[in-house]
Scaffold this motif. Structure first.
Motif, PDB file in Angstrom:
ATOM      1  N   ILE A  23       0.842  -1.204   0.000  1.00  0.00           N
ATOM      2  CA  ILE A  23       0.000   0.000   0.000  1.00  0.00           C
ATOM      3  C   ILE A  23       0.874   1.249   0.000  1.00  0.00           C
ATOM      4  CG2 ILE A  23      -1.601   1.311   1.471  1.00  0.00           C
ATOM      5  CD1 ILE A  23      -2.826  -1.473   2.243  1.00  0.00           C
ATOM      6  N   LEU A  24       1.931   1.220   0.819  1.00  0.00           N
ATOM      7  CA  LEU A  24       2.861   2.356   0.853  1.00  0.00           C
ATOM      8  C   LEU A  24       3.563   2.514  -0.491  1.00  0.00           C
ATOM      9  CD1 LEU A  24       4.539   1.911   4.372  1.00  0.00           C
ATOM     10  CD2 LEU A  24       3.175   3.891   3.650  1.00  0.00           C
ATOM     11  N   THR A  45       3.211   7.256  -6.742  1.00  0.00           N
ATOM     12  CA  THR A  45       2.526   8.461  -7.226  1.00  0.00           C
ATOM     13  C   THR A  45       3.265   9.732  -6.840  1.00  0.00           C
ATOM     14  OG1 THR A  45       1.151   8.781  -5.247  1.00  0.00           O
ATOM     15  CG2 THR A  45       0.271   7.335  -6.970  1.00  0.00           C
ATOM     16  N   GLU A  46       4.063   9.668  -5.786  1.00  0.00           N
ATOM     17  CA  GLU A  46       4.835  10.848  -5.386  1.00  0.00           C
ATOM     18  C   GLU A  46       6.239  10.409  -5.026  1.00  0.00           C
ATOM     19  OE1 GLU A  46       3.102  13.359  -2.346  1.00  0.00           O
ATOM     20  OE2 GLU A  46       4.891  14.641  -2.344  1.00  0.00           O
ATOM     21  N   ARG A  47       7.210  10.977  -5.717  1.00  0.00           N
ATOM     22  CA  ARG A  47       8.580  10.522  -5.543  1.00  0.00           C
ATOM     23  C   ARG A  47       9.273  11.280  -4.407  1.00  0.00           C
ATOM     24  NH1 ARG A  47      13.265   8.543  -8.633  1.00  0.00           N
ATOM     25  NH2 ARG A  47      14.988   9.687  -7.710  1.00  0.00           N
ATOM     26  N   PHE A  48       9.942  10.529  -3.553  1.00  0.00           N
ATOM     27  CA  PHE A  48      10.770  11.113  -2.496  1.00  0.00           C
ATOM     28  C   PHE A  48      12.205  10.639  -2.690  1.00  0.00           C
ATOM     29  CE2 PHE A  48       6.563  11.491  -0.835  1.00  0.00           C
ATOM     30  CZ  PHE A  48       6.576  12.625  -0.033  1.00  0.00           C
ATOM     31  N   VAL A  92       9.603  -3.842  -2.629  1.00  0.00           N
ATOM     32  CA  VAL A  92       8.496  -3.701  -3.582  1.00  0.00           C
ATOM     33  C   VAL A  92       8.747  -2.498  -4.501  1.00  0.00           C
ATOM     34  CG1 VAL A  92       6.005  -3.329  -3.836  1.00  0.00           C
ATOM     35  CG2 VAL A  92       6.855  -4.774  -1.985  1.00  0.00           C
ATOM     36  N   LEU A  93       9.275  -1.423  -3.900  1.00  0.00           N
ATOM     37  CA  LEU A  93       9.488  -0.182  -4.652  1.00  0.00           C
ATOM     38  C   LEU A  93      10.699  -0.272  -5.580  1.00  0.00           C
ATOM     39  CD1 LEU A  93       7.919   2.481  -4.490  1.00  0.00           C
ATOM     40  CD2 LEU A  93       9.475   3.232  -2.681  1.00  0.00           C
ATOM     41  N   GLN A 130      -3.562  15.052   3.989  1.00  0.00           N
ATOM     42  CA  GLN A 130      -4.246  14.552   2.803  1.00  0.00           C
ATOM     43  C   GLN A 130      -4.639  13.088   3.029  1.00  0.00           C
ATOM     44  OE1 GLN A 130      -1.450  14.387  -0.387  1.00  0.00           O
ATOM     45  NE2 GLN A 130      -2.934  13.657  -1.900  1.00  0.00           N
ATOM     46  N   VAL A 131      -5.888  12.762   2.742  1.00  0.00           N
ATOM     47  CA  VAL A 131      -6.346  11.381   2.907  1.00  0.00           C
ATOM     48  C   VAL A 131      -6.495  10.768   1.517  1.00  0.00           C
ATOM     49  CG1 VAL A 131      -8.172   9.878   3.803  1.00  0.00           C
ATOM     50  CG2 VAL A 131      -7.503  11.932   5.074  1.00  0.00           C
ATOM     51  N   VAL A 132      -5.785   9.673   1.268  1.00  0.00           N
ATOM     52  CA  VAL A 132      -5.865   9.043  -0.057  1.00  0.00           C
ATOM     53  C   VAL A 132      -6.376   7.612   0.085  1.00  0.00           C
ATOM     54  CG1 VAL A 132      -3.972  10.468  -0.965  1.00  0.00           C
ATOM     55  CG2 VAL A 132      -3.465   8.201  -0.064  1.00  0.00           C
ATOM     56  N   ASP A 133      -6.954   7.098  -0.999  1.00  0.00           N
ATOM     57  CA  ASP A 133      -7.492   5.740  -0.971  1.00  0.00           C
ATOM     58  C   ASP A 133      -6.380   4.724  -1.190  1.00  0.00           C
ATOM     59  OD1 ASP A 133     -10.121   6.371  -0.460  1.00  0.00           O
ATOM     60  OD2 ASP A 133     -10.530   6.794  -2.579  1.00  0.00           O
ATOM     61  N   PRO A 134      -6.471   3.583  -0.531  1.00  0.00           N
ATOM     62  CA  PRO A 134      -5.449   2.545  -0.699  1.00  0.00           C
ATOM     63  C   PRO A 134      -5.668   1.766  -1.993  1.00  0.00           C
ATOM     64  CG  PRO A 134      -7.151   1.750   0.775  1.00  0.00           C
ATOM     65  CD  PRO A 134      -7.527   3.167   0.419  1.00  0.00           C
ATOM     66  N   VAL A 135      -4.604   1.133  -2.497  1.00  0.00           N
ATOM     67  CA  VAL A 135      -4.804   0.153  -3.563  1.00  0.00           C
ATOM     68  C   VAL A 135      -5.306  -1.122  -2.895  1.00  0.00           C
ATOM     69  CG1 VAL A 135      -3.078   1.029  -5.153  1.00  0.00           C
ATOM     70  CG2 VAL A 135      -2.394  -0.629  -3.404  1.00  0.00           C
TER      71      VAL A 135
END
Lengths: 249, 316
Positions: free
Chosen positions: A101-102, A108-111, A135-136, A202-207
């Motif tokens: 999920i992380l 979607t957002e690169r760090f 995973v990443l 910000q609240v986002v939906d999980p995959v």
């Protein structure tokens, strides 16, 4: 440079953990939620780095997988000094699911640098950070006890069993951090608490992920037998017990 | 069914915890009616064979691996071996490097992963494992839904008996790529000093020691016992001792055979780091101190008088 700190919300360590009546879940009624102790140290170091003159760190963002129960804990992280927060809106399950999920969020957002604590103090699994890196597909290191920036690269110490390496690593990196990264966690200031109210959460939906593991039951450990007391002055007796009864000498 | 255990040697040899892991993996394999393959790295073949003798059926002695800091390439190099030898279970100890590899191989193979394993499964089919959670406050039973799982063992498991098996030995040279984005700037090795996490005996001091100048008797007790030194969190926070010696929830989690807690009250955070110890001895002047609830043997008394007589008695 952008730094993300993965943040777990966990019951305060001194909380009594109560098993629910069906014994297949924990009864969290009345539990005091806190920032996972290692994540607090990770956040502390991320903020110290950002504040270094000319650090080049633009933003420190905390990322949580949790339902709304985590919000007060996330606000506390904002009060400590994180610039903004993202909560992936689902109750965390096993470590591989959380890592997936992380990873979907981080796609979607690169760090440049993602920090994760050694383990969360609830299930003590100690795998989520490394799994996330796996995973990443980012460079991933655990055992990190010191972290500095050096000309756009990361200089860190990695504590192995029996040795310590100083490594210079090109971002992006997922670093699993432990004590030493910071010694004492930062606490929020009054001003921080005021500012935190208006910082973005910000609240986002999980995959959707399929959990591979299920917790099917909880139980309390058997109580330990009474401590055998030896009177001071009778240290010989203690040694005899350790030799003949406990057989550890 | 095939079961693989990975061990990375220490200073070209192995530790008592590591031989315990081989013994435990062997009883695991026997219960699952399977063979155990031990995969070693950083061990000469004779040492690897000795380690395998604690219960493995086969030993793969691997060399030519990428540097230990290059975890992704390490997994790339080991991947075919794990895939062939660990179809049902891939087992690891809980040292830092093993935990890293455990996670990366689980992510790569999409295996479930369970850490903190200190007992044989409740059942193999379906696979149900019991482990501690919430720092030992509860036990959880975890069901692994599909076959293929990575397990990480606790330290201190297994009854290691040398030479109980005569494994087949194979040497394997792997050619890993290496990542130029990770440069080793410097490296310190532990100059042969006993590691806290390896030590079978540990002597530990808390705030009740009153100050760093009072550590002499602890050092002496440790030296008489051949023990490593540890401390509680307030001690390292105050800077009396290095934080490398801090055992407890946020410090090191240890599982020695003997833990001697001196002037340590036994806060739950401390207990979380030591409750895997086989035998706990507590010396504290407060008879109500919570450390006595987890200790096996206790002396209520002043560390300044108890420690010298304990040392004297041990020397006799």
């Amino acid at each position: 440079m952008k730094i993300a700190v993965c943040l777990s919300h966990v019951p305060d360590t001194t909380t009594r953990i109560k098993i629910g009546s069906q014994s297949d879940q924990i009864d969290y009624t009345g539990v005091q939620w806190v920032i996972n102790p290692w994540d607090e140290l990770a956040l502390t170091r991320a903020l110290e780095l950002k504040e270094l003159p000319g650090s080049g760190v633009d933003e420190v963002v905390v990322v949580n997988v949790g339902d709304s129960i985590a919000d007060p804990v996330i606000r506390k992280a904002l009060a400590i000094g994180a610039d903004r927060a993202v909560r992936v809106n689902t109750a965390p399950s096993d470590s591989l699911s959380v890592a997936r999920i992380l990873a979907a969020f981080f796609a979607t957002e690169r760090f440049d640098l993602i920090l994760a604590g050694l383990e969360s103090s609830d299930y003590n699994g100690g795998m989520t950070g490394m799994l996330l890196g796996g995973v990443l597909g980012y460079r991933t290191l655990n055992g990190i006890s010191a972290l500095n920036l050096e000309a756009g690269k990361l200089k860190l110490s990695r504590e192995m069993d029996g040795s310590r390496q100083i490594l210079v690593v090109e971002p992006p990196l997922v670093a699993v951090v432990q004590k030493g990264i910071a010694i004492v966690p930062r606490i929020p200031s009054m001003r921080g608490v005021m500012q935190a109210r208006t910082k973005p959460l910000q609240v986002v939906d999980p995959v959707k992920v399929e959990a591979g593991l299920t917790t099917i039951g909880y139980s309390y450990p058997k109580p330990k037998g009474a401590c055998r007391m030896v009177a001071p002055g009778n240290e010989n007796e203690l040694i005899a017990l350790l030799k003949t009864e406990a057989r550890v000498l | 069914m095939s079961i693989a255990l990975y061990i990375q040697g220490r200073n070209r040899s192995y530790t008592p915890h590591q031989s315990g892991w081989v013994a435990f993996a062997s009883s695991f394999a026997k219960s699952a009616d399977s063979r155990l393959t031990l995969i070693t790295q950083g061990l000469p073949p004779d040492k690897a064979a000795q380690l395998g003798g604690f219960g493995a059926d086969e030993v793969m002695v691997v060399d030519g691996m990428p540097p230990v800091s290059d975890l992704h390439n390490s997994i790339e190099a080991l991947f075919p071996l794990f895939k062939e030898k660990g179809k049902t279970f891939i087992l690891f100890g809980n040292d830092t490097h093993s935990k890293a590899l455990a996670a990366l191989i689980a992510a790569r193979l999409e295996f479930g992963i369970v850490t903190g394993v200190g007992a044989l499964p409740e059942s193999f089919s379906p696979l149900v494992l019991t482990r501690k959670a919430f720092s030992g406050k509860v036990l959880t039973s975890t069901l692994v839904g599909k076959p293929g799982v990575v397990l990480v063992f606790n330290a201190g498991v297994g009854e290691a008996v040398a030479g109980i098996s005569s494994p087949v030995i194979a040497e394997l040279h792997l050619n890993g790529n290496s990542d130029e984005g990770i440069v080793v700037d410097s490296e310190e090795t532990g100059d042969g000093k006993q590691l806290l996490t390896d030590a079978l005996r540990v002597v530990s001091g808390g705030r009740g020691m009153k100050g760093p100048e009072n550590w002499k008797p602890l050092e002496e007790l440790a030296s008489v016992l051949g023990a490593a030194l540890a401390c509680s969190r307030p001690v390292s926070d105050e800077g009396w001792r290095s934080h490398h010696e801090h055992v407890g929830q946020t410090g090191k989690v240890i599982a020695p055979e003997l833990y001697v807690a001196c002037g340590i009250s036994g806060a739950i955070q401390h207990v979380a780091g030591i409750n895997g110890s086989k035998v706990i001895v507590a010396i504290n002047k407060d008879k109500e101190a919570p450390i006595f609830e987890v200790a096996d043997y206790g002396i209520v008394g002043d560390v300044n008088t108890v420690l010298p007589s304990l040392i004297k008695a041990l020397k006799e």
